[in-house]
Design a protein around this motif. Structure first.
Motif: not given
Length: 496
Positions: A327-336, A374-377, A365-370, A321-324
């Motif tokens: 891999r994603a950019p800060i901001g999860a590719g625009g996902i909130t 973390l960002e949302g919380t 992607s799984a990476a962005n959702l993971c 989970f942490n590895a995924e």
């Protein structure tokens, strides 16, 4: 030797503190079940806490290798706001409704209106009544289980109940009492007028326990429990406190500038101050501390539970989970992600549900959702920290505790989002350690050895240098953009 107990939502922890060596010599843990229903009901049987306490204690004792009769005092930490009701014989009437129970949201709204809204609540209690506080649980019980309500002889919080089991004495202390909704945090007194909104005949007022100062003992462990646990005959039980109050002691957070941030089942931020709270934001709870001052605090309902839900959805272990997420950019590719899976306490949205926003074919992607969970919380905690800073709270250092603090990725994320240096205490079981330190303080006071709690914390709370992280300037800027989107979505959906 001093025993610290922390009865949390997921389980009970025990630590044994060797005061001469200034170190923990034994630790134990046992889980307990949770009654959870779709309507927001969250309950536990108090017997489960006792079973877990005994298991955790015996594990800690075995690890320590000490003679159990060497334990001089016990300090108990407990999950806040839970309602434990006893009958005239001292027996538990029904399962305890917990801090995270949102079934009582309608009762909270009704009581808040009767109090005169947020300002009326602030005038009478020094804080704004919130869903999860104990008061609404009493009204719920009267409306839904009147036969149980009619049997009430004693109203206790979870840590009060464990103290009662240990000593046979009914008592409460200022810190944990602050989160009941029938206690004035400014005057440090029960407010029977608020209970009269539920029972005008005064019956609930007579069920309230007497209040203790933080350094005072509830009493001695009673003989039957002494024999059951193999203790000596003069083991004191300190006043104890709520898990956040004990966590403050266990992280050395008893002076201005140090802020504790818990990445646990719930997310909590609190800062100790010796200044009586004045007009604060309604969602900033100015609780009393268990060290003689105040502990302004915010709590979010969804933290590691939300992260674990996303992790389990993809069948990942923690490392994966942490590895995924990394891999994603800060901001999860625009996902909130607004992670309000269990409603939310700060912001005050008890009936909210989770929302996943900004999805498209490029960022799904799984990476962005993971990363998004973390960002949302974490953004929810940032929302709370902003309230504390606006109230004049100084933030020189964040001390991280809870399971989420074990993740270096999440620690750096917190440092960047909160724009403050972070570090972890060496002993992660901060609330249990706080209970042990308070027990030591209480024992020394009872034996006429005056010593400041500050000195005890300096000796027994150590920090882990390898966990220290500072904000990264580039990441801070990127997170500010992502946090801005979070606030925009929050405003659009909930007008917050």
């Amino acid at each position: 030797m001093y025993l610290g107990i922390d009865c949390g939502t997921q389980g009970t922890k025990a630590v044994i503190l060797d005061a001469e060596q200034g170190a923990i010599c034994g630790e134990g843990y046992a889980s307990h079940p949770l009654i959870s229903e779709a309507n927001g009901r969250r309950e536990q049987q108090p017997d489960w806490w006792i079973e877990a306490l005994e298991q955790a204690y015996r594990q800690a004792l075995a690890q320590s290798g000490i003679d159990s009769r060497a334990i001089r005092a016990i300090g108990v930490s407990g999950q806040q706001h839970g309602l434990v009701v006893l009958d005239a014989a001292g027996e538990v009437i029904r399962p305890a409704k917990l801090w995270c129970d949102t079934e009582t949201a309608p009762q909270n709204a009704e009581l808040l209106e009767r109090l005169g809204g947020e300002q009326g609540s602030m005038d009478q209690l020094g804080l704004v009544l919130a869903t999860g506080y104990t008061l609404s649980k009493l009204l719920w019980l009267k409306q839904h289980e009147p036969a149980s309500f009619d049997r009430i002889a004693h109203i206790l919080l979870p840590h009060d109940y464990i103290n009662y089991w240990l000593t046979g004495q009914v008592a409460a202390e200022y810190g944990d009492a602050s989160g009941t909704g029938y206690f004035n945090v400014r005057t440090r007194r029960w407010v029977p007028e608020v209970l009269a909104l539920i029972a005008p005949d005064g019956r609930l007022e007579t069920a309230l326990p007497p209040l203790l100062e933080a350094h005072q003992a509830v009493g001695l462990v009673q003989p039957a429990i002494t024999a059951r646990l193999g203790l000596g005959n003069q083991v004191r039980v300190s006043s104890g406190g709520g898990d956040n109050m004990m966590g403050a002691i266990g992280t050395g957070n008893i002076a201005d500038g140090i802020v504790t941030l818990s990445l646990g089942t719930s997310g909590t931020i609190y800062a100790c101050t010796d200044r009586a709270p004045q007009q604060l934001h309604p969602q900033l709870a100015p609780f009393c501390s268990s060290s003689g001052g105040w502990l302004p605090l915010i709590c979010t309902q969804n933290l590691t539970g939300a992260a674990n839900a996303v992790r389990e959805m993809f069948g990942l272990d923690l490392a994966q989970f942490n590895a995924e997420a990394a891999r994603a950019p800060i901001g999860a590719g625009g996902i909130t992600l607004l992670p309000f899976f269990s409603g939310e306490r700060v912001p005050a949205l008890p009936e909210a549900t989770g929302s996943l926003l900004g999805l498209n074919m490029q960022n799904l992607s799984a990476a962005n959702l993971c990363r998004a969970v973390l960002e949302g919380t974490s953004f929810g905690l940032r929302y709370g920290l902003d309230l504390m800073r606006a109230a004049g709270m100084e933030v020189r250092q964040l001390r991280l505790i809870g399971g989420g603090a074990n993740s270096a990725l999440w620690r750096q994320m917190i440092a960047d989002i909160m724009q403050a240096p972070v570090i972890c205490p060496r002993i992660g079981e901060a609330a249990a350690l706080g209970g042990a330190i308070q027990a030591l303080w209480c024992d020394l006071e009872a034996r006429g050895q005056e010593v400041s709690l500050q000195r005890l914390c300096e000796r027994h709370v150590t920090l882990e240098p390898g966990s220290a992280l500072s904000p990264d300037a580039a990441s801070v800027s990127a997170y500010e953009d992502a946090y801005g989107r979070y606030r925009q979505h929050l405003a659009a959906m909930y007008r917050v």
